[in-house]
Design a protein around this motif. Structure first.
Motif, mmCIF file in Angstrom:
data_model
loop_
_atom_site.group_PDB
_atom_site.id
_atom_site.type_symbol
_atom_site.label_atom_id
_atom_site.label_comp_id
_atom_site.label_asym_id
_atom_site.label_seq_id
_atom_site.Cartn_x
_atom_site.Cartn_y
_atom_site.Cartn_z
ATOM 1 N N ALA A 83 14.753 -5.286 104.088
ATOM 2 C CA ALA A 83 13.934 -4.843 103.188
ATOM 3 C C ALA A 83 14.623 -4.797 101.747
ATOM 4 N N ALA A 84 15.777 -4.492 101.512
ATOM 5 C CA ALA A 84 16.308 -4.317 100.342
ATOM 6 C C ALA A 84 16.585 -5.618 99.644
ATOM 7 N N VAL A 85 17.043 -6.684 100.045
ATOM 8 C CA VAL A 85 16.998 -7.908 99.578
ATOM 9 C C VAL A 85 15.662 -8.409 99.221
ATOM 10 N N GLY A 86 14.853 -8.349 100.302
ATOM 11 C CA GLY A 86 13.367 -8.690 99.822
ATOM 12 C C GLY A 86 12.696 -8.067 98.727
ATOM 13 N N THR A 87 12.863 -6.660 98.359
ATOM 14 C CA THR A 87 12.505 -5.991 97.266
ATOM 15 C C THR A 87 13.099 -6.415 96.075
ATOM 16 N N LEU A 88 14.611 -6.615 96.389
ATOM 17 C CA LEU A 88 15.442 -7.143 94.833
ATOM 18 C C LEU A 88 14.969 -8.538 94.436
ATOM 19 N N VAL A 89 14.544 -9.466 95.492
ATOM 20 C CA VAL A 89 14.164 -10.650 95.216
ATOM 21 C C VAL A 89 12.906 -10.724 94.365
ATOM 22 N N VAL A 90 11.931 -9.776 94.769
ATOM 23 C CA VAL A 90 10.740 -9.801 94.114
ATOM 24 C C VAL A 90 10.922 -9.231 92.861
ATOM 25 N N THR A 91 11.394 -8.067 92.812
ATOM 26 C CA THR A 91 11.365 -7.274 91.311
ATOM 27 C C THR A 91 12.395 -7.830 90.391
ATOM 28 N N ARG A 92 13.361 -8.466 90.742
ATOM 29 C CA ARG A 92 14.172 -9.183 89.831
ATOM 30 C C ARG A 92 13.936 -10.638 89.510
ATOM 31 N N SER A 93 12.638 -11.262 89.917
ATOM 32 C CA SER A 93 12.285 -12.336 89.783
ATOM 33 C C SER A 93 11.051 -12.321 88.571
ATOM 34 N N ALA A 94 10.863 -13.518 87.868
ATOM 35 C CA ALA A 94 9.946 -13.612 86.839
ATOM 36 C C ALA A 94 8.492 -13.669 87.567
ATOM 37 N N GLU A 95 7.484 -13.240 87.138
ATOM 38 C CA GLU A 95 6.041 -13.152 87.604
ATOM 39 C C GLU A 95 5.867 -14.729 87.971
ATOM 40 N N ALA A 96 6.009 -15.426 86.885
ATOM 41 C CA ALA A 96 5.545 -16.807 86.900
ATOM 42 C C ALA A 96 6.204 -17.919 87.996
ATOM 43 N N VAL A 97 7.253 -17.319 88.642
ATOM 44 C CA VAL A 97 7.830 -18.106 89.522
ATOM 45 C C VAL A 97 8.384 -17.214 90.935
ATOM 46 N N ARG A 98 7.635 -16.381 91.036
ATOM 47 C CA ARG A 98 7.889 -15.338 92.275
ATOM 48 C C ARG A 98 7.568 -16.076 93.370
ATOM 49 N N GLY A 99 6.600 -16.936 93.456
ATOM 50 C CA GLY A 99 6.146 -17.610 94.756
ATOM 51 C C GLY A 99 7.479 -18.460 95.068
ATOM 52 N N ARG A 100 7.782 -19.173 94.297
ATOM 53 C CA ARG A 100 8.829 -20.268 94.572
ATOM 54 C C ARG A 100 10.300 -19.301 94.810
ATOM 55 N N VAL A 101 10.693 -18.287 94.226
ATOM 56 C CA VAL A 101 11.633 -17.725 94.632
ATOM 57 C C VAL A 101 11.698 -16.986 95.948
ATOM 58 N N VAL A 102 10.614 -16.454 96.286
ATOM 59 C CA VAL A 102 10.204 -15.968 97.868
ATOM 60 C C VAL A 102 10.348 -17.253 98.809
ATOM 61 N N ALA A 103 9.625 -18.194 98.576
ATOM 62 C CA ALA A 103 9.916 -19.391 99.452
ATOM 63 C C ALA A 103 11.102 -20.064 99.600
ATOM 64 N N ALA A 104 12.160 -19.963 98.415
ATOM 65 C CA ALA A 104 13.570 -20.498 98.552
ATOM 66 C C ALA A 104 14.153 -19.341 99.308
ATOM 67 N N LEU A 105 14.118 -18.170 99.367
ATOM 68 C CA LEU A 105 14.632 -17.128 100.413
ATOM 69 C C LEU A 105 14.238 -17.115 101.546
ATOM 70 N N ASN A 106 13.190 -17.513 101.821
ATOM 71 C CA ASN A 106 12.589 -17.587 103.353
ATOM 72 C C ASN A 106 12.803 -19.255 104.036
ATOM 73 N N GLY A 107 13.092 -19.965 103.062
ATOM 74 C CA GLY A 107 13.563 -21.190 103.719
ATOM 75 C C GLY A 107 14.849 -21.366 103.875
ATOM 76 N N THR A 108 15.633 -20.933 103.189
ATOM 77 C CA THR A 108 17.126 -20.904 103.260
ATOM 78 C C THR A 108 17.526 -20.016 104.378
ATOM 79 N N ALA A 109 16.879 -18.909 104.456
ATOM 80 C CA ALA A 109 17.034 -18.134 105.668
ATOM 81 C C ALA A 109 16.659 -18.650 107.087
ATOM 82 N N ARG A 110 15.811 -19.415 106.938
ATOM 83 C CA ARG A 110 15.576 -20.203 108.311
ATOM 84 C C ARG A 110 16.508 -21.546 108.510
ATOM 85 N N ALA A 111 16.983 -22.072 107.257
ATOM 86 C CA ALA A 111 18.008 -22.995 107.483
ATOM 87 C C ALA A 111 19.411 -22.376 108.301
ATOM 88 N N CYS A 112 19.557 -21.179 107.529
ATOM 89 C CA CYS A 112 20.718 -20.604 108.311
ATOM 90 C C CYS A 112 20.559 -20.051 109.901
#
Length: 413
Positions: free
Chosen positions: A327-356
Protein backbone atom coordinates in the motif's frame (compact mmCIF):
# COMPACT_ATOMS: atom_id res chain seq x y z
CA UNK A 1 9.64 3.57 13.73
CA UNK A 2 7.03 6.20 14.53
CA UNK A 3 4.14 6.37 12.09
CA UNK A 4 2.22 9.65 11.94
CA UNK A 5 -1.51 9.17 11.60
CA UNK A 6 -3.80 12.06 10.79
CA UNK A 7 -7.51 12.13 11.64
CA UNK A 8 -9.33 13.34 8.57
CA UNK A 9 -12.40 15.50 9.21
CA UNK A 10 -15.75 13.93 8.39
CA UNK A 11 -16.30 16.00 5.26
CA UNK A 12 -13.08 14.66 3.70
CA UNK A 13 -13.94 10.98 4.19
CA UNK A 14 -13.22 9.08 1.01
CA UNK A 15 -16.76 7.69 1.16
CA UNK A 16 -18.16 11.19 0.68
CA UNK A 17 -17.14 10.87 -2.99
CA UNK A 18 -19.82 9.25 -5.14
CA UNK A 19 -17.28 7.70 -7.52
CA UNK A 20 -15.40 6.09 -4.64
CA UNK A 21 -18.63 4.45 -3.48
CA UNK A 22 -18.91 2.96 -6.96
CA UNK A 23 -15.32 2.05 -7.72
CA UNK A 24 -13.96 0.50 -4.51
CA UNK A 25 -16.77 -2.03 -3.92
CA UNK A 26 -16.85 -2.98 -7.60
CA UNK A 27 -13.10 -3.59 -7.72
CA UNK A 28 -13.31 -5.66 -4.53
CA UNK A 29 -16.14 -7.71 -6.05
CA UNK A 30 -14.04 -8.31 -9.14
CA UNK A 31 -11.14 -9.49 -6.96
CA UNK A 32 -13.45 -12.00 -5.29
CA UNK A 33 -14.42 -13.22 -8.75
CA UNK A 34 -10.77 -13.51 -9.75
CA UNK A 35 -10.04 -15.59 -6.67
CA UNK A 36 -12.91 -17.92 -7.51
CA UNK A 37 -11.73 -18.16 -11.11
CA UNK A 38 -8.14 -18.96 -10.10
CA UNK A 39 -9.28 -21.93 -8.04
CA UNK A 40 -11.51 -23.13 -10.89
CA UNK A 41 -8.69 -22.84 -13.42
CA UNK A 42 -6.13 -24.54 -11.20
CA UNK A 43 -8.52 -27.45 -10.67
CA UNK A 44 -9.18 -27.63 -14.41
CA UNK A 45 -5.53 -27.50 -15.43
CA UNK A 46 -4.53 -30.06 -12.79
CA UNK A 47 -6.54 -32.62 -14.78
CA UNK A 48 -4.30 -32.18 -17.83
CA UNK A 49 -1.04 -33.20 -16.20
CA UNK A 50 1.47 -32.49 -13.47
CA UNK A 51 3.51 -29.49 -12.38
CA UNK A 52 4.35 -28.55 -15.96
CA UNK A 53 0.76 -27.65 -16.83
CA UNK A 54 0.34 -25.73 -13.58
CA UNK A 55 3.51 -23.78 -14.34
CA UNK A 56 2.10 -22.98 -17.80
CA UNK A 57 -1.05 -21.59 -16.16
CA UNK A 58 0.97 -19.42 -13.77
CA UNK A 59 3.04 -18.15 -16.69
CA UNK A 60 -0.15 -17.27 -18.59
CA UNK A 61 -1.21 -15.16 -15.62
CA UNK A 62 2.16 -13.40 -15.29
CA UNK A 63 3.75 -12.98 -18.72
CA UNK A 64 1.14 -10.66 -20.33
CA UNK A 65 1.54 -8.08 -17.57
CA UNK A 66 5.30 -8.03 -18.16
CA UNK A 67 5.00 -7.88 -21.95
CA UNK A 68 2.44 -5.06 -21.70
CA UNK A 69 4.75 -2.74 -19.68
CA UNK A 70 5.51 -0.43 -22.66
CA UNK A 71 1.97 -0.55 -24.07
CA UNK A 72 -0.53 -0.61 -21.19
CA UNK A 73 0.50 2.67 -19.61
CA UNK A 74 0.74 4.33 -23.02
CA UNK A 75 -2.87 3.34 -23.69
CA UNK A 76 -3.97 4.64 -20.29
CA UNK A 77 -2.23 8.01 -20.68
CA UNK A 78 -3.27 8.58 -24.29
CA UNK A 79 -7.02 7.92 -24.16
CA UNK A 80 -10.10 8.89 -22.19
CA UNK A 81 -10.24 6.87 -18.96
CA UNK A 82 -13.89 5.91 -19.48
CA UNK A 83 -13.16 4.44 -22.89
CA UNK A 84 -10.11 2.57 -21.60
CA UNK A 85 -11.84 1.14 -18.51
CA UNK A 86 -15.04 0.09 -20.23
CA UNK A 87 -13.10 -1.52 -23.09
CA UNK A 88 -10.66 -3.34 -20.80
CA UNK A 89 -13.50 -4.64 -18.60
CA UNK A 90 -15.39 -5.93 -21.64
CA UNK A 91 -12.24 -7.68 -22.87
CA UNK A 92 -11.89 -9.34 -19.47
CA UNK A 93 -15.56 -10.31 -19.41
CA UNK A 94 -15.26 -11.82 -22.91
CA UNK A 95 -12.22 -13.82 -21.84
CA UNK A 96 -14.09 -15.02 -18.75
CA UNK A 97 -17.05 -16.18 -20.83
CA UNK A 98 -14.67 -17.92 -23.24
CA UNK A 99 -12.99 -19.70 -20.34
CA UNK A 100 -16.37 -20.81 -19.02
CA UNK A 101 -17.38 -22.48 -22.28
CA UNK A 102 -13.95 -23.69 -23.44
CA UNK A 103 -12.11 -26.57 -21.80
CA UNK A 104 -8.99 -27.37 -23.80
CA UNK A 105 -5.59 -26.64 -22.25
CA UNK A 106 -4.30 -24.50 -25.13
CA UNK A 107 -7.59 -22.62 -25.32
CA UNK A 108 -7.54 -22.03 -21.57
CA UNK A 109 -4.00 -20.65 -21.63
CA UNK A 110 -4.72 -18.29 -24.56
CA UNK A 111 -7.85 -16.93 -22.89
CA UNK A 112 -6.03 -16.45 -19.58
CA UNK A 113 -3.44 -14.39 -21.47
CA UNK A 114 -6.23 -12.30 -22.98
CA UNK A 115 -7.74 -11.83 -19.53
CA UNK A 116 -4.42 -10.62 -18.19
CA UNK A 117 -3.93 -8.21 -21.09
CA UNK A 118 -7.14 -6.53 -19.97
CA UNK A 119 -5.93 -6.52 -16.37
CA UNK A 120 -2.60 -4.99 -17.41
CA UNK A 121 -4.50 -2.02 -18.86
CA UNK A 122 -7.32 -1.65 -16.32
CA UNK A 123 -5.05 -1.72 -13.24
CA UNK A 124 -3.01 1.39 -14.16
CA UNK A 125 -6.14 3.10 -15.47
CA UNK A 126 -7.96 2.78 -12.12
CA UNK A 127 -4.83 3.76 -10.17
CA UNK A 128 -4.27 6.89 -12.28
CA UNK A 129 -7.93 7.88 -11.94
CA UNK A 130 -8.02 7.77 -8.13
CA UNK A 131 -6.18 11.13 -7.61
CA UNK A 132 -8.69 12.77 -9.94
CA UNK A 133 -11.57 11.39 -7.86
CA UNK A 134 -10.38 12.15 -4.31
CA UNK A 135 -7.51 14.63 -4.77
CA UNK A 136 -3.84 14.12 -4.01
CA UNK A 137 -4.23 14.35 -0.22
CA UNK A 138 -6.58 11.36 0.03
CA UNK A 139 -4.77 9.03 -2.37
CA UNK A 140 -3.05 7.19 0.48
CA UNK A 141 -6.23 6.56 2.42
CA UNK A 142 -8.10 5.48 -0.71
CA UNK A 143 -5.31 3.13 -1.78
CA UNK A 144 -5.04 1.55 1.66
CA UNK A 145 -8.80 1.12 1.96
CA UNK A 146 -9.02 -0.32 -1.54
CA UNK A 147 -6.27 -2.86 -0.88
CA UNK A 148 -7.88 -3.85 2.42
CA UNK A 149 -11.24 -4.38 0.70
CA UNK A 150 -9.55 -6.37 -2.06
CA UNK A 151 -7.85 -8.52 0.58
CA UNK A 152 -11.16 -9.28 2.28
CA UNK A 153 -12.80 -10.05 -1.07
CA UNK A 154 -9.93 -12.30 -2.16
CA UNK A 155 -10.16 -14.32 1.05
CA UNK A 156 -13.92 -14.61 0.62
CA UNK A 157 -13.51 -15.71 -2.99
CA UNK A 158 -10.95 -18.33 -2.04
CA UNK A 159 -13.27 -19.63 0.69
CA UNK A 160 -16.22 -20.13 -1.66
CA UNK A 161 -14.32 -20.97 -4.84
CA UNK A 162 -13.87 -24.66 -4.17
CA UNK A 163 -17.47 -24.99 -2.96
CA UNK A 164 -18.77 -23.21 -6.05
CA UNK A 165 -16.77 -25.46 -8.38
CA UNK A 166 -18.07 -28.54 -6.55
CA UNK A 167 -21.63 -27.25 -6.81
CA UNK A 168 -21.74 -25.87 -10.36
CA UNK A 169 -18.49 -26.96 -11.97
CA UNK A 170 -15.76 -24.68 -13.25
CA UNK A 171 -18.17 -23.18 -15.81
CA UNK A 172 -20.36 -21.69 -13.11
CA UNK A 173 -17.36 -20.31 -11.21
CA UNK A 174 -15.89 -18.71 -14.33
CA UNK A 175 -19.24 -17.18 -15.29
CA UNK A 176 -19.33 -15.56 -11.85
CA UNK A 177 -15.92 -14.00 -12.59
CA UNK A 178 -17.10 -12.82 -16.01
CA UNK A 179 -20.14 -11.24 -14.41
CA UNK A 180 -17.94 -9.21 -12.05
CA UNK A 181 -16.13 -7.76 -15.06
CA UNK A 182 -19.45 -6.78 -16.60
CA UNK A 183 -20.27 -5.02 -13.33
CA UNK A 184 -16.91 -3.20 -13.57
CA UNK A 185 -17.73 -2.12 -17.13
CA UNK A 186 -21.04 -0.66 -15.95
CA UNK A 187 -19.32 1.10 -13.04
CA UNK A 188 -16.65 2.51 -15.38
CA UNK A 189 -19.44 3.92 -17.54
CA UNK A 190 -21.20 5.44 -14.51
CA UNK A 191 -18.10 7.06 -12.98
CA UNK A 192 -18.36 10.81 -13.50
CA UNK A 193 -14.67 11.63 -13.00
CA UNK A 194 -12.64 11.23 -16.15
CA UNK A 195 -8.99 11.43 -17.03
CA UNK A 196 -8.17 12.68 -20.52
CA UNK A 197 -4.87 13.48 -22.25
CA UNK A 198 -4.19 17.19 -22.57
CA UNK A 199 -4.86 18.56 -26.01
CA UNK A 200 -1.91 19.82 -28.00
CA UNK A 201 0.69 18.08 -25.84
CA UNK A 202 3.43 16.55 -27.97
CA UNK A 203 4.36 13.03 -26.76
CA UNK A 204 7.80 13.01 -25.22
CA UNK A 205 10.62 11.05 -26.90
CA UNK A 206 11.01 7.51 -25.65
CA UNK A 207 7.47 7.47 -24.28
CA UNK A 208 7.36 3.68 -24.37
CA UNK A 209 9.82 3.59 -21.46
CA UNK A 210 8.46 6.65 -19.64
CA UNK A 211 7.13 4.48 -16.82
CA UNK A 212 10.49 3.01 -15.92
CA UNK A 213 12.17 6.37 -16.33
CA UNK A 214 9.55 7.87 -14.05
CA UNK A 215 10.47 5.40 -11.31
CA UNK A 216 14.22 5.74 -11.59
CA UNK A 217 14.28 9.52 -12.00
CA UNK A 218 12.68 9.96 -8.57
CA UNK A 219 15.20 9.94 -5.73
CA UNK A 220 12.82 8.07 -3.41
CA UNK A 221 11.13 5.64 -5.77
CA UNK A 222 14.40 4.33 -7.16
CA UNK A 223 15.20 3.13 -3.63
CA UNK A 224 11.79 1.90 -2.48
CA UNK A 225 10.49 0.19 -5.62
CA UNK A 226 13.45 -2.25 -5.60
CA UNK A 227 12.44 -3.00 -2.00
CA UNK A 228 9.09 -4.11 -3.37
CA UNK A 229 10.84 -6.22 -5.98
CA UNK A 230 12.92 -7.85 -3.27
CA UNK A 231 9.76 -8.63 -1.30
CA UNK A 232 8.15 -10.23 -4.35
CA UNK A 233 11.25 -12.33 -5.01
CA UNK A 234 11.57 -13.49 -1.40
CA UNK A 235 7.87 -13.76 -0.63
CA UNK A 236 6.92 -15.72 -3.71
CA UNK A 237 10.05 -17.85 -3.52
CA UNK A 238 9.01 -19.07 -0.06
CA UNK A 239 5.48 -19.63 -1.42
CA UNK A 240 6.95 -22.43 -3.53
CA UNK A 241 8.04 -24.35 -0.42
CA UNK A 242 5.50 -23.03 2.10
CA UNK A 243 3.16 -25.98 1.72
CA UNK A 244 6.03 -28.35 2.52
CA UNK A 245 6.88 -26.41 5.67
CA UNK A 246 3.30 -26.45 6.89
CA UNK A 247 2.23 -29.97 5.94
CA UNK A 248 5.60 -31.75 5.90
CA UNK A 249 7.82 -30.18 8.57
CA UNK A 250 5.02 -29.25 10.99
CA UNK A 251 2.52 -31.94 10.09
CA UNK A 252 -0.63 -29.88 9.56
CA UNK A 253 -3.40 -31.11 7.27
CA UNK A 254 -5.04 -29.30 4.36
CA UNK A 255 -7.36 -27.40 6.69
CA UNK A 256 -4.36 -26.25 8.71
CA UNK A 257 -2.63 -25.06 5.54
CA UNK A 258 -5.72 -23.10 4.57
CA UNK A 259 -5.85 -21.56 8.04
CA UNK A 260 -2.24 -20.37 7.84
CA UNK A 261 -2.87 -18.80 4.42
CA UNK A 262 -6.03 -17.12 5.76
CA UNK A 263 -4.13 -15.69 8.74
CA UNK A 264 -1.51 -14.27 6.40
CA UNK A 265 -4.25 -12.69 4.29
CA UNK A 266 -5.82 -11.16 7.40
CA UNK A 267 -2.46 -9.64 8.32
CA UNK A 268 -2.17 -8.11 4.85
CA UNK A 269 -5.62 -6.54 5.22
CA UNK A 270 -4.63 -4.96 8.53
CA UNK A 271 -1.34 -3.69 7.10
CA UNK A 272 -3.03 -2.10 4.10
CA UNK A 273 -5.68 -0.46 6.28
CA UNK A 274 -3.05 1.02 8.61
CA UNK A 275 -1.05 2.35 5.68
CA UNK A 276 -4.14 4.12 4.44
CA UNK A 277 -4.16 6.13 7.69
CA UNK A 278 -0.59 7.36 7.20
CA UNK A 279 0.25 10.69 5.60
CA UNK A 280 3.35 12.11 4.00
CA UNK A 281 6.18 10.59 2.02
CA UNK A 282 8.43 10.32 5.08
CA UNK A 283 5.92 8.25 7.02
CA UNK A 284 5.08 6.04 4.06
CA UNK A 285 8.78 5.49 3.35
CA UNK A 286 9.23 4.32 6.92
CA UNK A 287 6.26 1.99 6.44
CA UNK A 288 8.01 0.41 3.44
CA UNK A 289 11.16 -0.16 5.46
CA UNK A 290 9.19 -1.46 8.44
CA UNK A 291 7.27 -3.83 6.18
CA UNK A 292 10.48 -5.21 4.69
CA UNK A 293 12.03 -5.68 8.13
CA UNK A 294 8.88 -7.38 9.46
CA UNK A 295 8.78 -9.76 6.49
CA UNK A 296 12.45 -10.60 6.97
CA UNK A 297 12.13 -11.38 10.67
CA UNK A 298 8.90 -13.30 10.15
CA UNK A 299 10.33 -15.51 7.39
CA UNK A 300 13.26 -16.44 9.61
CA UNK A 301 10.83 -17.15 12.47
CA UNK A 302 8.71 -19.40 10.25
CA UNK A 303 11.76 -21.25 9.02
CA UNK A 304 12.80 -22.00 12.60
CA UNK A 305 9.28 -22.67 13.91
CA UNK A 306 8.73 -25.87 15.86
CA UNK A 307 5.07 -25.30 16.65
CA UNK A 308 1.84 -23.96 15.22
CA UNK A 309 1.77 -20.81 17.38
CA UNK A 310 5.17 -19.64 16.15
CA UNK A 311 4.18 -20.45 12.59
CA UNK A 312 0.98 -18.40 12.88
CA UNK A 313 2.82 -15.43 14.43
CA UNK A 314 5.28 -15.49 11.55
CA UNK A 315 2.54 -15.85 8.96
CA UNK A 316 0.41 -12.95 10.22
CA UNK A 317 3.54 -10.79 10.45
CA UNK A 318 4.49 -11.58 6.85
CA UNK A 319 0.99 -10.61 5.81
CA UNK A 320 1.03 -7.41 7.84
CA UNK A 321 4.42 -6.41 6.45
CA UNK A 322 3.32 -7.09 2.87
CA UNK A 323 0.19 -4.99 3.41
CA UNK A 324 2.29 -2.10 4.69
CA UNK A 325 4.80 -2.36 1.88
CA UNK A 326 2.35 -2.81 -1.01
CA UNK A 327 0.00 0.00 0.00
CA UNK A 328 2.82 2.42 0.85
CA UNK A 329 4.75 1.84 -2.38
CA UNK A 330 1.55 2.03 -4.43
CA UNK A 331 0.63 5.37 -2.88
CA UNK A 332 4.12 6.81 -3.27
CA UNK A 333 4.31 5.78 -6.93
CA UNK A 334 1.01 7.53 -7.71
CA UNK A 335 1.61 10.69 -5.67
CA UNK A 336 5.22 11.19 -6.80
CA UNK A 337 4.53 10.69 -10.51
CA UNK A 338 3.49 13.39 -12.93
CA UNK A 339 -0.18 13.28 -13.91
CA UNK A 340 0.66 12.95 -17.61
CA UNK A 341 2.65 9.71 -17.15
CA UNK A 342 0.93 8.11 -14.16
CA UNK A 343 -0.54 5.30 -16.20
CA UNK A 344 2.87 4.37 -17.56
CA UNK A 345 4.55 4.53 -14.17
CA UNK A 346 1.93 2.28 -12.56
CA UNK A 347 2.10 -0.13 -15.52
CA UNK A 348 5.88 -0.28 -15.09
CA UNK A 349 5.48 -1.02 -11.38
CA UNK A 350 2.92 -3.78 -12.02
CA UNK A 351 4.87 -5.31 -14.87
CA UNK A 352 8.23 -5.40 -13.12
CA UNK A 353 6.61 -6.87 -10.01
CA UNK A 354 5.15 -9.62 -12.19
CA UNK A 355 8.57 -10.22 -13.73
CA UNK A 356 9.95 -10.70 -10.23
CA UNK A 357 7.15 -13.23 -9.64
CA UNK A 358 8.42 -15.27 -12.57
CA UNK A 359 11.98 -15.24 -11.26
CA UNK A 360 10.66 -16.12 -7.79
CA UNK A 361 9.14 -19.36 -9.06
CA UNK A 362 12.53 -20.49 -10.35
CA UNK A 363 14.38 -19.13 -7.31
CA UNK A 364 12.07 -20.89 -4.86
CA UNK A 365 12.52 -24.22 -6.61
CA UNK A 366 16.31 -23.86 -6.69
CA UNK A 367 16.61 -22.77 -3.06
CA UNK A 368 14.25 -25.52 -1.95
CA UNK A 369 16.39 -28.12 -3.72
CA UNK A 370 19.71 -26.70 -2.51
CA UNK A 371 18.90 -25.52 1.02
CA UNK A 372 15.79 -27.39 2.01
CA UNK A 373 12.46 -25.96 3.10
CA UNK A 374 13.42 -24.36 6.40
CA UNK A 375 16.66 -22.81 5.23
CA UNK A 376 14.87 -21.34 2.19
CA UNK A 377 12.67 -19.37 4.59
CA UNK A 378 15.70 -18.31 6.63
CA UNK A 379 17.71 -17.24 3.57
CA UNK A 380 14.85 -15.26 2.04
CA UNK A 381 14.08 -13.63 5.38
CA UNK A 382 17.70 -12.62 5.83
CA UNK A 383 17.73 -11.14 2.32
CA UNK A 384 14.67 -9.01 3.12
CA UNK A 385 16.26 -7.81 6.35
CA UNK A 386 19.50 -6.87 4.60
CA UNK A 387 17.58 -5.01 1.88
CA UNK A 388 15.60 -3.03 4.47
CA UNK A 389 18.75 -2.10 6.35
CA UNK A 390 20.57 -1.12 3.15
CA UNK A 391 17.68 1.09 2.03
CA UNK A 392 17.18 2.84 5.37
CA UNK A 393 20.15 5.22 5.18
CA UNK A 394 19.65 6.46 1.58
CA UNK A 395 15.90 6.91 2.18
CA UNK A 396 16.51 9.11 5.21
CA UNK A 397 18.96 11.22 3.20
CA UNK A 398 16.49 12.00 0.40
CA UNK A 399 15.62 15.70 0.45
CA UNK A 400 12.19 17.25 -0.06
CA UNK A 401 10.17 14.12 0.65
CA UNK A 402 6.98 16.00 1.40
CA UNK A 403 6.89 17.67 -2.02
CA UNK A 404 6.04 16.44 -5.46
CA UNK A 405 9.01 18.18 -7.12
CA UNK A 406 9.93 14.81 -8.60
CA UNK A 407 6.75 14.86 -10.64
CA UNK A 408 7.93 17.91 -12.56
CA UNK A 409 11.27 16.22 -13.07
CA UNK A 410 9.52 13.22 -14.65
CA UNK A 411 7.75 15.54 -17.07
CA UNK A 412 10.92 17.24 -18.19
CA UNK A 413 13.17 14.18 -18.16
Amino acid sequence: MNFRIVKQPLQTSIWSFRDVRLVLPARALSSAGDSIALIALMLRVSEYGGPGTMTALLLAFAVPTVVMIPFAGRIVDSHDSRTVLVSASLVQASAGIGLAFGDGLAETLVLVCLLQVGTAVSGPAWAALIPRIVGEDLVGRTTGTSQALVGVATLAGAAVGGVLVAWSGDRGALLVDATTFLVLAVVARLVVTRRRPERGVVPEPGAMTAGLRGIFSDALLRILVPCLWMFVLAGEAVNVVEVYLITGELGLDAAGYGGVVAVQGAGAIAGAWLTGRLVGAITRSRAVLAGMAAIGVACVLMGLANGVVTLLIGSVTVGFGSGLLNAAVGTLVVTRSAEAVRGRVVAALNGTARACSLFALVLGGLLGALLGTRMTFVACGAACGVAAAAAAVPVLRVKGLETNDSAQKVLSH
